[in-house]
Design a protein around this motif. Sequence first.
Motif, short mmCIF file in Angstrom:
data_model
loop_
_atom_site.label_atom_id
_atom_site.label_comp_id
_atom_site.label_asym_id
_atom_site.label_seq_id
_atom_site.Cartn_x
_atom_site.Cartn_y
_atom_site.Cartn_z
N LYS A 74 0.84 -1.20 0.00
CA LYS A 74 0.00 0.00 0.00
C LYS A 74 0.88 1.25 0.00
O LYS A 74 1.88 1.31 0.71
CB LYS A 74 -0.90 0.03 1.23
CG LYS A 74 -1.92 -1.06 1.26
CD LYS A 74 -2.75 -0.98 2.53
CE LYS A 74 -3.72 -2.15 2.61
NZ LYS A 74 -4.50 -2.11 3.84
N ILE A 75 0.47 2.24 -0.80
CA ILE A 75 1.12 3.55 -0.81
C ILE A 75 0.05 4.63 -0.82
O ILE A 75 -1.08 4.38 -1.21
CB ILE A 75 2.06 3.73 -2.02
CG1 ILE A 75 1.28 3.65 -3.35
CG2 ILE A 75 3.21 2.74 -2.00
CD1 ILE A 75 2.05 4.11 -4.54
N GLN A 76 0.40 5.81 -0.35
CA GLN A 76 -0.49 6.98 -0.40
C GLN A 76 0.04 7.92 -1.47
O GLN A 76 1.21 8.28 -1.46
CB GLN A 76 -0.51 7.71 0.94
CG GLN A 76 -1.28 7.02 2.03
CD GLN A 76 -2.78 7.01 1.78
OE1 GLN A 76 -3.38 5.97 1.81
NE2 GLN A 76 -3.38 8.15 1.54
N LEU A 77 -0.81 8.31 -2.40
CA LEU A 77 -0.44 9.23 -3.46
C LEU A 77 -1.60 10.17 -3.70
O LEU A 77 -2.69 9.72 -4.05
CB LEU A 77 -0.07 8.47 -4.73
CG LEU A 77 0.41 9.31 -5.90
CD1 LEU A 77 1.77 9.93 -5.57
CD2 LEU A 77 0.52 8.47 -7.15
N ASN A 78 -1.37 11.46 -3.49
CA ASN A 78 -2.43 12.45 -3.69
C ASN A 78 -3.69 12.10 -2.90
O ASN A 78 -4.80 12.10 -3.43
CB ASN A 78 -2.78 12.61 -5.18
CG ASN A 78 -1.60 13.07 -6.00
OD1 ASN A 78 -0.71 13.75 -5.50
ND2 ASN A 78 -1.58 12.70 -7.26
N ASP A 79 -3.54 11.77 -1.62
CA ASP A 79 -4.65 11.43 -0.73
C ASP A 79 -5.45 10.22 -1.19
O ASP A 79 -6.63 10.09 -0.89
CB ASP A 79 -5.58 12.63 -0.53
CG ASP A 79 -4.88 13.80 0.12
OD1 ASP A 79 -3.98 13.55 0.95
OD2 ASP A 79 -5.22 14.95 -0.19
N GLU A 80 -4.82 9.34 -1.94
CA GLU A 80 -5.49 8.13 -2.43
C GLU A 80 -4.60 6.93 -2.09
O GLU A 80 -3.38 6.98 -2.24
CB GLU A 80 -5.68 8.23 -3.94
CG GLU A 80 -6.38 7.06 -4.55
CD GLU A 80 -6.60 7.24 -6.04
OE1 GLU A 80 -7.54 6.62 -6.54
OE2 GLU A 80 -5.83 7.95 -6.69
N GLU A 81 -5.22 5.84 -1.63
CA GLU A 81 -4.47 4.63 -1.33
C GLU A 81 -4.40 3.76 -2.58
O GLU A 81 -5.42 3.42 -3.17
CB GLU A 81 -5.13 3.85 -0.20
CG GLU A 81 -4.33 2.65 0.23
CD GLU A 81 -4.95 1.91 1.39
OE1 GLU A 81 -5.60 0.87 1.14
OE2 GLU A 81 -4.80 2.39 2.53
N LEU A 82 -3.18 3.44 -2.99
CA LEU A 82 -2.94 2.60 -4.16
C LEU A 82 -2.11 1.39 -3.75
O LEU A 82 -1.54 1.36 -2.67
CB LEU A 82 -2.20 3.40 -5.24
CG LEU A 82 -2.87 4.67 -5.74
CD1 LEU A 82 -1.92 5.46 -6.62
CD2 LEU A 82 -4.15 4.34 -6.49
N LEU A 83 -2.04 0.41 -4.63
CA LEU A 83 -1.22 -0.77 -4.42
C LEU A 83 -0.15 -0.85 -5.49
O LEU A 83 -0.44 -0.62 -6.67
CB LEU A 83 -2.06 -2.04 -4.49
CG LEU A 83 -3.07 -2.29 -3.40
CD1 LEU A 83 -3.96 -3.46 -3.77
CD2 LEU A 83 -2.36 -2.57 -2.09
N VAL A 84 1.08 -1.16 -5.10
CA VAL A 84 2.16 -1.44 -6.05
C VAL A 84 2.43 -2.93 -5.95
O VAL A 84 2.67 -3.45 -4.85
CB VAL A 84 3.43 -0.64 -5.73
CG1 VAL A 84 4.54 -1.00 -6.69
CG2 VAL A 84 3.15 0.85 -5.77
N MET A 85 2.37 -3.64 -7.08
CA MET A 85 2.58 -5.08 -7.08
C MET A 85 3.29 -5.51 -8.34
O MET A 85 3.31 -4.77 -9.34
CB MET A 85 1.26 -5.83 -6.92
CG MET A 85 0.30 -5.68 -8.07
SD MET A 85 -1.28 -6.53 -7.85
CE MET A 85 -2.03 -5.54 -6.58
N LYS A 86 3.86 -6.70 -8.30
CA LYS A 86 4.47 -7.28 -9.50
C LYS A 86 3.36 -7.79 -10.41
O LYS A 86 2.27 -8.17 -9.95
CB LYS A 86 5.40 -8.42 -9.13
CG LYS A 86 6.67 -7.95 -8.47
CD LYS A 86 7.63 -9.11 -8.35
CE LYS A 86 8.99 -8.55 -8.01
NZ LYS A 86 10.05 -9.23 -8.72
N GLU A 87 3.65 -7.84 -11.68
CA GLU A 87 2.67 -8.34 -12.64
C GLU A 87 2.29 -9.78 -12.31
O GLU A 87 1.15 -10.20 -12.49
CB GLU A 87 3.22 -8.26 -14.06
CG GLU A 87 2.24 -8.74 -15.11
CD GLU A 87 2.83 -8.81 -16.49
OE1 GLU A 87 2.07 -8.60 -17.45
OE2 GLU A 87 4.03 -9.09 -16.63
N SER A 88 3.23 -10.55 -11.76
CA SER A 88 2.95 -11.96 -11.44
C SER A 88 1.95 -12.11 -10.29
O SER A 88 1.39 -13.18 -10.10
CB SER A 88 4.25 -12.68 -11.09
OG SER A 88 4.88 -12.07 -9.99
#
Length: 104
Positions: A74-88
Amino acid sequence: MSIKPLYDRVVVRRLEAETTTESGIIIPDAAAEQPAQGEIVAVGDGLLTEQGEHQPLAVSVGDQVIFGQYAGSKIQLNDEELLVMKESDILAVVEWSVTEEKAA
């Protein structure tokens, strides 16, 4: 601010969790599970091969995907929670048929 993931990583925005069941029962936020479905908002250049070339990813920005419940960071970017993951970590790409799009 924007984000550009490296190599074979993607950035995913989770889709909103269902708040009511099919029978109309309202699910409180505390009891709702995190959805394991989302929309890709950024992709990396691809996996680096032994020859030093980037192998393109099978997914692209705008694709709706299904991933494991605990996949990604989980990361916060511009007051939005996003997920960074591998394509796999992505299990499937959701493809909508023409009749389903018209019904929605």
